[in-house]
Design an enzyme around this catalytic site. Structure first.
Site, short mmCIF file in Angstrom:
data_model
loop_
_atom_site.label_atom_id
_atom_site.label_comp_id
_atom_site.label_asym_id
_atom_site.label_seq_id
_atom_site.Cartn_x
_atom_site.Cartn_y
_atom_site.Cartn_z
N HIS A 70 0.72 -1.60 -0.19
CA HIS A 70 0.04 -0.16 0.77
C HIS A 70 0.74 1.06 0.30
CE1 HIS A 70 -3.56 -2.36 0.63
NE2 HIS A 70 -3.90 -2.37 1.38
N HIS A 125 -9.85 3.43 -0.20
CA HIS A 125 -9.78 2.01 0.90
C HIS A 125 -10.99 1.70 2.44
CE1 HIS A 125 -8.52 -1.45 3.47
NE2 HIS A 125 -6.95 -1.56 2.61
N SER A 126 -11.73 2.56 1.53
CA SER A 126 -13.05 2.89 2.92
C SER A 126 -13.66 1.28 2.93
CB SER A 126 -14.14 3.98 1.87
OG SER A 126 -13.69 5.02 1.88
N ASP A 168 -10.03 -11.91 1.08
CA ASP A 168 -9.16 -10.48 0.47
C ASP A 168 -8.23 -10.32 -0.75
OD1 ASP A 168 -6.11 -9.82 3.02
OD2 ASP A 168 -7.22 -8.43 0.99
N GLU A 191 -11.73 -2.01 -2.98
CA GLU A 191 -11.12 -0.76 -4.02
C GLU A 191 -10.61 -1.41 -5.52
OE1 GLU A 191 -7.54 -2.33 -0.98
OE2 GLU A 191 -8.66 -3.10 0.48
C1 G6D Z 1 -4.59 -6.46 5.17
O1 G6D Z 1 -4.73 -7.92 3.67
C2 G6D Z 1 -5.35 -7.36 4.07
C3 G6D Z 1 -4.80 -5.66 3.03
O2 G6D Z 1 -6.27 -6.30 1.77
C4 G6D Z 1 -5.39 -4.55 3.55
O3 G6D Z 1 -5.73 -3.52 3.12
C5 G6D Z 1 -5.53 -4.44 5.48
O4 G6D Z 1 -5.21 -5.83 6.34
C6 G6D Z 1 -5.60 -3.20 6.13
O5 G6D Z 1 -3.47 -6.64 5.36
#
Ligand code: G6D
Length: 348
Positions: A105, A179-180, A252, A313
């Site tokens: 990220h 990322h809401s 995820d 996302e």
């Molecule tokens: C965890 O694996 C998830 C990610 O996809 C998410 O964006 C993050 O938590 C907030 O790492």
């Protein structure tokens, strides 16, 4: 259309500004210039009761204390990059390793952790908050000075449109998202397990044990990843599917969208009657069901818990710079990065 501006807090001696946009039917949302974070979205339920439908805080301190990217812009890239390395034209780049040996990220000093410049534009039937930031060459290991503009726009159709624009003076990679965490029950009354998701997607990306796409596309057919006709989140979360168990009991995963701007993503909470329709330019959406939301905190006064919110996302497939078979996040020098995602809040 109304825009209220306020001071949300102070960070390193700099005031953090909040903007609350309210449309003619009373829908409103609040965002702050720290990470372009959406802190609250107030929409009516089937009885006309306006409640918040995202995970967010009322104070800056809470964001600084614990926020798994609640409501913020993610970049320069979304998702993970394996071994935090990639190559452009035979030149290798090493990114910040902020998740073991991998990059996640945009790094700890990614766009979620930046105070963006901001300005307001109001028109007859829409209000825009325009956020700007220039990410310097080498920031978190990314090449190129990248000038960015992210615009949040609210109209009188109860739609929030997020527009992303960028240009770099060197070849680089860019893959932004928001990322809401959505929860349509209203003021986090319930978890998202009873939410029904419909996704126009025939395939999703298999994850490795580090949650990084292997490059293999798995068919959704006859699995709990098949949201084509609508599926309640709880049905997947409780399944024995190895990919569900791998990520801690939930989703995820990046889903490859079959179409764009054709109601490709729909989330419904039948008890409140709220519906969220998402349409995007992007080829992929990561569904994250809050599997690692920690306990021991309150969010808007509600105890934090697993599955209290879910993220949709929209983005390019993660880590595809290392998998040339997919749309890549490469941005040529002086090429314009431009993408848009629309969130339409309705009633069933
Ligand atoms: C965890 O694996 C998830 C990610 O996809 C998410 O964006 C993050 O938590 C907030 O790492």
């Amino acid at each position: 259309m109304e825009v209220l501006k306020d001071v949300f807090g102070e960070l390193n001696g700099q005031a953090i500004t909040s903007y609350t946009l309210r449309n003619d039917s009373g829908m409103e949302f609040t965002c702050i210039d720290y990470g372009c974070t959406i802190t609250r979205i107030m929409v009516p339920d089937k009885n006309g009761v306006k409640e918040n439908v995202v995970l967010g805080y009322d104070t800056l301190e809470e964001y600084l204390n614990y926020s798994p990217y609640f409501g913020c812009i993610i970049g320069r890239i979304s998702g993970r990059i394996k071994n935090a390395t990639f190559t452009l034209d035979d030149e290798a780049f090493t990114l910040a390793k902020n998740e073991n040996e991998n990059h996640l990220h945009g790094g700890d000093n990614g766009f979620h952790n930046v105070i963006w410049s901001s300005s307001v534009e109001t028109k007859a039937d829409e209000a825009n908050i325009v956020f700007s930031y220039t990410s310097p060459d080498g920031e978190e290991g990314f090449p190129g000075n990248l000038k960015l503009q992210v615009t949040y726009s609210l109209n009188n159709e109860n739609e929030i449109v997020i527009s992303y624009q960028g240009v770099s003076d060197q070849k680089t990679i860019v893959n932004l998202t928001n990322h809401s965490y959505f929860n349509l029950s209203g003021n986090l009354k319930r978890t998202i397990l009873a939410h029904e998701l419909t996704l126009k997607s025939d395939g999703f990306l298999e994850l490795d044990p580090s949650f990084i796409p292997t490059g293999k596309v798995l068919s959704v057919e006859d699995t709990v990843f098949d949201f084509r006709k609508g599926l309640q989140i709880v049905q997947g979360v409780n399944s024995e599917h190895p990919q569900i168990k791998l990520v801690g009991g939930g989703y995820d995963h990046p889903f490859l969208l079959n179409a764009n701007h054709e109601q490709e993503i729909t989330l419904v909470d039948y008890e409140s009657g709220r519906k969220l329709e998402i349409e995007t330019d992007e080829p992929c959406v990561v569904l994250y069901t809050g599997n690692s939301l920690e306990e021991g905190f309150t969010i808007g006064g509600v105890p934090s818990e697993k599955h209290l919110g879910l993220c949709l996302e929209t983005q390019l497939p993660p880590n595809m710079i290392n998998n040339p078979n997919f749309p890549s996040a490469v941005l040529e020098a002086n090429e314009v990065y431009s993408t848009k995602t629309k969130y339409a809040f309705k009633l069933i």
